[in-house]
Design a protein around this motif. Structure first.
Motif, PDB file in Angstrom:
ATOM      1  N   ALA A   1       2.725   4.840  -7.040  1.00  9.63           N
ATOM      2  CA  ALA A   1       1.992   5.422  -5.917  1.00  9.63           C
ATOM      3  C   ALA A   1       0.494   5.312  -6.140  1.00  9.63           C
ATOM      4  O   ALA A   1      -0.011   5.550  -7.243  1.00  9.63           O
ATOM      5  CB  ALA A   1       2.383   6.879  -5.728  1.00  9.63           C
ATOM      6  N   THR A   2      -0.224   4.960  -5.073  1.00 12.03           N
ATOM      7  CA  THR A   2      -1.679   4.937  -5.104  1.00 12.03           C
ATOM      8  C   THR A   2      -2.192   5.884  -4.029  1.00 12.03           C
ATOM      9  O   THR A   2      -1.505   6.170  -3.058  1.00 12.03           O
ATOM     10  CB  THR A   2      -2.223   3.532  -4.811  1.00 12.03           C
ATOM     11  N   GLY A   3      -3.423   6.374  -4.204  1.00  9.06           N
ATOM     12  CA  GLY A   3      -4.049   7.154  -3.138  1.00  9.06           C
ATOM     13  C   GLY A   3      -4.085   8.637  -3.428  1.00  9.06           C
ATOM     14  O   GLY A   3      -4.870   9.103  -4.263  1.00  9.06           O
ATOM     15  N   ASN A   4      -3.238   9.393  -2.764  1.00 12.63           N
ATOM     16  CA  ASN A   4      -3.295  10.851  -2.781  1.00 12.63           C
ATOM     17  C   ASN A   4      -2.647  11.402  -4.052  1.00 12.63           C
ATOM     18  O   ASN A   4      -1.421  11.503  -4.147  1.00 12.63           O
ATOM     19  CB  ASN A   4      -2.587  11.395  -1.538  1.00 12.63           C
ATOM     20  N   MET A   5      -3.456  11.790  -5.016  1.00 11.99           N
ATOM     21  CA  MET A   5      -2.936  12.244  -6.295  1.00 11.99           C
ATOM     22  C   MET A   5      -2.288  13.627  -6.207  1.00 11.99           C
ATOM     23  O   MET A   5      -1.409  13.950  -6.996  1.00 11.99           O
ATOM     24  CB  MET A   5      -4.050  12.253  -7.350  1.00 11.99           C
TER      25      MET A   5
ATOM     26  N   VAL B   1       8.824  -0.592  -6.116  1.00  9.32           N
ATOM     27  CA  VAL B   1       8.267  -0.131  -4.849  1.00  9.32           C
ATOM     28  C   VAL B   1       6.843   0.373  -5.056  1.00  9.32           C
ATOM     29  O   VAL B   1       6.568   1.103  -6.020  1.00  9.32           O
ATOM     30  CB  VAL B   1       9.134   0.997  -4.255  1.00  9.32           C
ATOM     31  N   LEU B   2       5.946  -0.004  -4.160  1.00 11.08           N
ATOM     32  CA  LEU B   2       4.564   0.479  -4.181  1.00 11.08           C
ATOM     33  C   LEU B   2       4.328   1.341  -2.955  1.00 11.08           C
ATOM     34  O   LEU B   2       4.500   0.880  -1.818  1.00 11.08           O
ATOM     35  CB  LEU B   2       3.592  -0.702  -4.186  1.00 11.08           C
ATOM     36  N   ASP B   3       3.951   2.602  -3.165  1.00 12.97           N
ATOM     37  CA  ASP B   3       3.615   3.511  -2.068  1.00 12.97           C
ATOM     38  C   ASP B   3       2.100   3.507  -1.897  1.00 12.97           C
ATOM     39  O   ASP B   3       1.358   4.088  -2.690  1.00 12.97           O
ATOM     40  CB  ASP B   3       4.103   4.926  -2.389  1.00 12.97           C
ATOM     41  N   VAL B   4       1.622   2.852  -0.840  1.00 10.44           N
ATOM     42  CA  VAL B   4       0.189   2.730  -0.601  1.00 10.44           C
ATOM     43  C   VAL B   4      -0.297   3.975   0.150  1.00 10.44           C
ATOM     44  O   VAL B   4       0.091   4.222   1.282  1.00 10.44           O
ATOM     45  CB  VAL B   4      -0.130   1.465   0.225  1.00 10.44           C
ATOM     46  N   GLY B   5      -1.117   4.755  -0.521  1.00 15.68           N
ATOM     47  CA  GLY B   5      -1.679   5.959   0.074  1.00 15.68           C
ATOM     48  C   GLY B   5      -0.998   7.232  -0.353  1.00 15.68           C
ATOM     49  O   GLY B   5      -1.632   8.275  -0.468  1.00 15.68           O
ATOM     50  N   CYS B   6       0.323   7.180  -0.554  1.00 20.73           N
ATOM     51  CA  CYS B   6       1.102   8.351  -0.990  1.00 20.73           C
ATOM     52  C   CYS B   6       0.672   9.605  -0.227  1.00 20.73           C
ATOM     53  O   CYS B   6       0.388  10.642  -0.811  1.00 20.73           O
ATOM     54  CB  CYS B   6       0.935   8.568  -2.493  1.00 20.73           C
TER      55      CYS B   6
ATOM     56  N   ILE C   1      -1.132   5.938  -9.795  1.00 18.89           N
ATOM     57  CA  ILE C   1      -2.339   5.282 -10.285  1.00 18.89           C
ATOM     58  C   ILE C   1      -3.517   5.798  -9.480  1.00 18.89           C
ATOM     59  O   ILE C   1      -3.544   5.666  -8.246  1.00 18.89           O
ATOM     60  CB  ILE C   1      -2.267   3.753 -10.137  1.00 18.89           C
ATOM     61  N   ASN C   2      -4.490   6.358 -10.145  1.00 21.07           N
ATOM     62  CA  ASN C   2      -5.670   6.885  -9.474  1.00 21.07           C
ATOM     63  C   ASN C   2      -6.700   5.781  -9.274  1.00 21.07           C
ATOM     64  O   ASN C   2      -6.851   4.905 -10.116  1.00 21.07           O
ATOM     65  CB  ASN C   2      -6.271   8.027 -10.299  1.00 21.07           C
ATOM     66  N   GLY C   3      -7.411   5.834  -8.143  1.00 19.53           N
ATOM     67  CA  GLY C   3      -8.448   4.847  -7.864  1.00 19.53           C
ATOM     68  C   GLY C   3      -8.231   4.168  -6.532  1.00 19.53           C
ATOM     69  O   GLY C   3      -7.143   4.248  -5.939  1.00 19.53           O
TER      70      GLY C   3
ATOM     71  N   SER D   1       4.541   2.936   3.100  1.00 16.52           N
ATOM     72  CA  SER D   1       3.273   3.607   3.393  1.00 16.52           C
ATOM     73  C   SER D   1       3.357   4.350   4.709  1.00 16.52           C
ATOM     74  O   SER D   1       3.855   3.800   5.701  1.00 16.52           O
ATOM     75  CB  SER D   1       2.117   2.604   3.452  1.00 16.52           C
ATOM     76  N   GLU D   2       2.876   5.585   4.727  1.00 19.10           N
ATOM     77  CA  GLU D   2       2.675   6.318   5.981  1.00 19.10           C
ATOM     78  C   GLU D   2       1.271   5.969   6.477  1.00 19.10           C
ATOM     79  O   GLU D   2       0.368   6.789   6.500  1.00 19.10           O
ATOM     80  CB  GLU D   2       2.827   7.812   5.714  1.00 19.10           C
ATOM     81  N   TRP D   3       1.109   4.723   6.878  1.00 18.21           N
ATOM     82  CA  TRP D   3      -0.205   4.130   7.075  1.00 18.21           C
ATOM     83  C   TRP D   3      -0.812   4.423   8.438  1.00 18.21           C
ATOM     84  O   TRP D   3      -2.018   4.297   8.629  1.00 18.21           O
ATOM     85  CB  TRP D   3      -0.124   2.612   6.886  1.00 18.21           C
TER      86      TRP D   3
END
Length: 311
Positions: free
Chosen positions: A71-75, A47-52, A97-99, A118-120
């Motif tokens: 998870a990407t986005g909000n560290m 699973v990939l969480d875009v934005g987290c 993952i940061n960036g 994603s909570e997009w």
């Protein structure tokens, strides 16, 4: 805008949203029911969480059996998830993952993921949204037939009577400059039926679908004055394997962390019950605001005028 400053602005906005999300029982309960009812979809999946944004979807994916959650986005929210899982048998399942989404690579040489969460959504769906990030992630990493959760948002508009924003004094909204704001409209302020402007399905959408323009038409519910219009939307999941409404941010629904968008008219519009109000509305990128949009609203037939607004 300098990319480092822009990144800081995005981070601050995402953190403000994440705190609001975690304190919103309506959306939290909707997602919880979704994950618990359909836990079989996540078992042994990547699973990939875009934005987290809040970390909630990552944590739920881990809890219902995902083999890996990235998870990407909000560290800061990612750190929250790591701490929540620390010391448990599932702590190695989650990884952040940061960036920016365009710069990152998936860990362990992974090329694809099974599910994107994603909570997009932002206000009026696209203001402050992660729409383009999810589209990018879908095209680059999601397996054929993979799921995006949630993937459907349906945008509506309706005419409203005089509206006093929450926490404002009556005399503070009389300024001609106050023509657009994010707020909550009460059901008794609705002057028309709602009109469906757009259905966005991230499973098939293009990045250009973020902006649109088109006509609208709606009937008046009663005699009176229309002072403006409210934009709101419903959120759902719709795939071959799962179809489920999640929550609404409409005036007739309980309040959520997402506010409605209110667009005021420069001149109030007198209407009679059952009268048709027609016009057009457009939503475009606002190049001067990060993740911002610009609205163009025009009335025709019974109100020949137009105006532009930015958010």
């Amino acid at each position: 805008m300098d990319s480092e400053i822009e990144g800081d602005l995005n981070c601050n906005r995402d953190m403000n949203l994440s705190h609001a999300m975690l304190n919103d029982p309506i959306s939290c309960n909707a997602y919880y029911e979704l994950f618990q009812t359909h836990d079989d979809l996540f078992k042994d999946k990547i699973v990939l969480d875009v934005g987290c944004r809040s970390g909630m979807l990552s944590l739920m994916a881990v809890e219902v059996g995902a083999i890996k959650v990235i998870a990407t986005g909000n560290m800061e929210s990612a750190d929250f998830v790591e701490k929540a899982l620390s010391g448990s048998e599932k702590e190695d399942i989650f990884e952040s993952i940061n960036g920016s989404i365009e710069q990152i690579r998936l860990p362990y040489g992974l090329k694809k993921v099974d599910i994107i969460v994603s909570e997009w959504m932002g206000h009026a769906i696209f203001t402050e949204s992660l729409y383009r990030d999810v589209i990018y992630a879908r095209d680059k990493w999601l397996v054929k037939g993979g799921l995006i959760i949630p993937n459907v948002a349906t945008l509506f508009m309706a005419g409203i009577s005089k509206h006093v924003p929450e926490n404002f004094q009556e005399d503070e909204i009389d300024s001609e400059d106050e023509i657009l704001l994010e707020d909550y409209v009460r059901p008794d302020q609705l002057m028309t039926h709602r009109f469906r402007l757009k259905i966005t399905n991230l499973s098939v959408a293009n990045k250009e679908d973020e902006y649109f323009q088109g006509p609208f038409g709606m009937n008046a519910l009663r005699d009176g004055e229309i002072e403006g219009f409210v934009l709101h939307f419903d959120v759902a999941v719709a795939h071959d394997k799962i179809s489920m409404p999640l929550f609404s941010i409409g005036p007739r629904a309980p309040k959520t962390y997402l506010k409605q968008t209110v667009i005021y008219l420069e001149d109030n519009l007198m209407v009679q019950k059952h009268e048709m109000i027609e016009g057009y509305i457009g939503m475009f990128a606002n190049k001067s605001a990060v993740r911002g949009v610009e609205f163009i609203l025009g009335m025709k037939t019974i109100y020949e005028s137009s105006s532009e607004m930015s958010e």
